[in-house]
Design an enzyme around this catalytic site. Structure first.
Site, short mmCIF file in Angstrom:
data_model
loop_
_atom_site.label_atom_id
_atom_site.label_comp_id
_atom_site.label_asym_id
_atom_site.label_seq_id
_atom_site.Cartn_x
_atom_site.Cartn_y
_atom_site.Cartn_z
N GLU A 272 -4.59 -9.48 3.84
CA GLU A 272 -5.62 -9.01 4.76
C GLU A 272 -6.90 -9.84 4.76
O GLU A 272 -7.38 -10.25 5.82
CB GLU A 272 -5.98 -7.53 4.45
CG GLU A 272 -4.96 -6.53 4.98
CD GLU A 272 -3.84 -6.25 3.99
OE1 GLU A 272 -3.64 -7.06 3.06
OE2 GLU A 272 -3.17 -5.22 4.16
N GLU B 88 0.83 -1.21 0.00
CA GLU B 88 0.00 0.00 0.00
C GLU B 88 0.87 1.27 0.00
O GLU B 88 0.59 2.22 -0.71
CB GLU B 88 -0.97 -0.03 1.18
CG GLU B 88 -1.99 -1.15 1.02
CD GLU B 88 -2.96 -1.25 2.17
OE1 GLU B 88 -2.53 -1.66 3.26
OE2 GLU B 88 -4.15 -0.92 2.00
N1 COA Z 1 4.35 -8.11 12.02
C1 COA Z 1 5.21 -8.33 13.06
N2 COA Z 1 6.32 -9.06 12.93
C2 COA Z 1 6.59 -9.60 11.73
C3 COA Z 1 5.75 -9.42 10.62
C4 COA Z 1 4.58 -8.63 10.80
N3 COA Z 1 3.73 -8.39 9.80
N4 COA Z 1 6.28 -10.09 9.57
C5 COA Z 1 7.41 -10.66 10.01
N5 COA Z 1 7.60 -10.37 11.32
C6 COA Z 1 8.70 -10.79 12.18
C7 COA Z 1 8.48 -12.22 12.70
O1 COA Z 1 7.66 -12.21 13.85
C8 COA Z 1 9.91 -12.64 12.99
O2 COA Z 1 10.33 -12.07 14.20
P1 COA Z 1 10.93 -13.01 15.40
O3 COA Z 1 12.19 -13.58 14.79
O4 COA Z 1 11.18 -12.03 16.50
O5 COA Z 1 9.90 -14.02 15.67
C9 COA Z 1 10.70 -11.98 11.88
O6 COA Z 1 9.91 -10.88 11.43
C10 COA Z 1 10.96 -12.89 10.72
O7 COA Z 1 9.71 -13.47 10.32
P2 COA Z 1 9.57 -15.05 10.03
O8 COA Z 1 8.10 -15.36 9.92
O9 COA Z 1 10.37 -15.85 11.00
O10 COA Z 1 10.28 -15.13 8.59
P3 COA Z 1 9.93 -16.09 7.37
O11 COA Z 1 10.99 -15.84 6.37
O12 COA Z 1 9.69 -17.47 7.83
O13 COA Z 1 8.51 -15.54 6.80
C11 COA Z 1 6.92 -13.84 6.09
C12 COA Z 1 8.41 -14.23 6.29
C13 COA Z 1 6.88 -12.38 5.69
C14 COA Z 1 6.30 -14.74 5.01
C15 COA Z 1 6.16 -14.08 7.41
O14 COA Z 1 6.87 -13.42 8.46
C16 COA Z 1 4.76 -13.53 7.39
O15 COA Z 1 3.86 -14.17 6.84
N6 COA Z 1 4.55 -12.34 8.02
C17 COA Z 1 3.22 -11.78 8.16
C18 COA Z 1 2.73 -11.14 6.87
C19 COA Z 1 1.36 -10.56 7.11
O16 COA Z 1 0.38 -11.26 7.21
N7 COA Z 1 1.32 -9.23 7.26
C20 COA Z 1 0.14 -8.54 7.71
C21 COA Z 1 -0.60 -7.91 6.62
S1 COA Z 1 -2.06 -7.15 7.26
#
Ligand code: COA
Length: 238
Positions: free
Chosen positions: A135, A115
């Site tokens: 979302e 966004e």
């Molecule tokens: N909010 C808060 N923390 C987040 C985050 C988010 N949207 N996305 C990633 N992080 C943090 C994780 O909690 C992790 O922190 P930690 O090591 O302290 O636990 C770190 O970033 C790495 O994320 P991780 O999930 O371990 O990495 P990955 O490579 O396995 O996966 C993503 C990466 C982006 C696919 C996965 O983190 C994810 O799906 N994030 C959420 C995306 C999302 O739904 N966003 C919200 C949109 S409304």
């Protein structure tokens, strides 16, 4: 202007760099980041020295992985959130920036990340980029304009596909669909963004800002009114 918790602000002559800086959380968009961005962009908006703004993300993994999911459960009530948005509407502020905005994207560009990039006028990305709107799958609507800004770039079909199915786009797909203007190797991404920014910054800033306004505002007008807007903006300044 410095000392922000979640954002790095740098000014290279007439090019401003705004770097989302929570690499340990994949630059997730938090309340603090909203406040920091609001302060930075409010200052940039009235800074005549800044002709172009480049947005990027710190760390190797992400431009921004969306809203901070760890803050979700601590969010204020919907009424309070709406009130805060009314007085501190970051997305309206993005739209009101007269200077061109360039997004230099890498890694995850999810939710608020995509966004933010959609408020930018030019998007370049490295091939590792992953775009997505999680979302709806999380039971919410995008809150930073994607239902409106994405169709203006991707059209109806591509936007609804991403929004309703949660489809993620690779860099190549994003390029083919027009979501990004160019793919640039990761190690050259910032260099390319700076080069583009400097090129634009060398042009007459009033003409550049009028061109941006004519396109952005004109897109929301019937053609006849858009043409009138163009004529008005093309008049030499008094
Ligand atoms: N909010 C808060 N923390 C987040 C985050 C988010 N949207 N996305 C990633 N992080 C943090 C994780 O909690 C992790 O922190 P930690 O090591 O302290 O636990 C770190 O970033 C790495 O994320 P991780 O999930 O371990 O990495 P990955 O490579 O396995 O996966 C993503 C990466 C982006 C696919 C996965 O983190 C994810 O799906 N994030 C959420 C995306 C999302 O739904 N966003 C919200 C949109 S409304």
């Amino acid at each position: 202007m410095d000392g922000f918790e979640t954002v790095i602000y740098e000014k290279h002559q007439s090019v401003a760099h705004v770097i989302l800086n929570r690499p340990q959380a994949f630059n997730a968009y938090s309340v603090q980041m909203r406040d920091d961005l609001y302060e930075v962009l409010s200052a940039i908006r009235i800074d005549d020295e800044v002709r172009v703004i480049v947005f990027s993300g710190a760390g190797e993994k992400a431009f921004c992985a969306g809203a901070d999911l760890k803050e979700f459960l601590t969010a204020p009530s919907a009424v309070k959130a709406r009130r805060i948005r009314a007085v501190r509407d970051l997305w309206k502020l993005f739209l009101s920036l007269p200077q061109p905005l360039i997004a230099a994207l890498h890694g995850y560009v999810l939710g608020s990340g995509i966004e933010i990039s959609l408020f930018c006028d030019i998007r370049i990305a490295s091939p590792d980029v992953v775009f997505g709107l999680p979302e709806v799958g999380l039971g919410i609507l995008p809150a930073a304009g994607a239902t409106q800004t994405l169709p203006r770039v991707l059209g109806l079909a591509g936007s609804l596909d991403m929004l309703l199915t949660g489809r993620r786009l690779t860099g190549q797909e994003a390029l083919a669909m027009g979501l990004v203007n160019q793919l640039v190797p990761r190690e050259k991404l910032m260099e390319k963004a700076e080069e583009m920014a400097k090129k634009i910054a060398a042009y007459n800033p009033a003409v550049v800002q009028n061109a941006k306004q004519a396109v952005r505002t004109g897109l929301d007008l019937p053609l006849e009114q858009g043409l009138e807007l163009e004529s008005r903006l093309a008049l030499p300044a008094k």
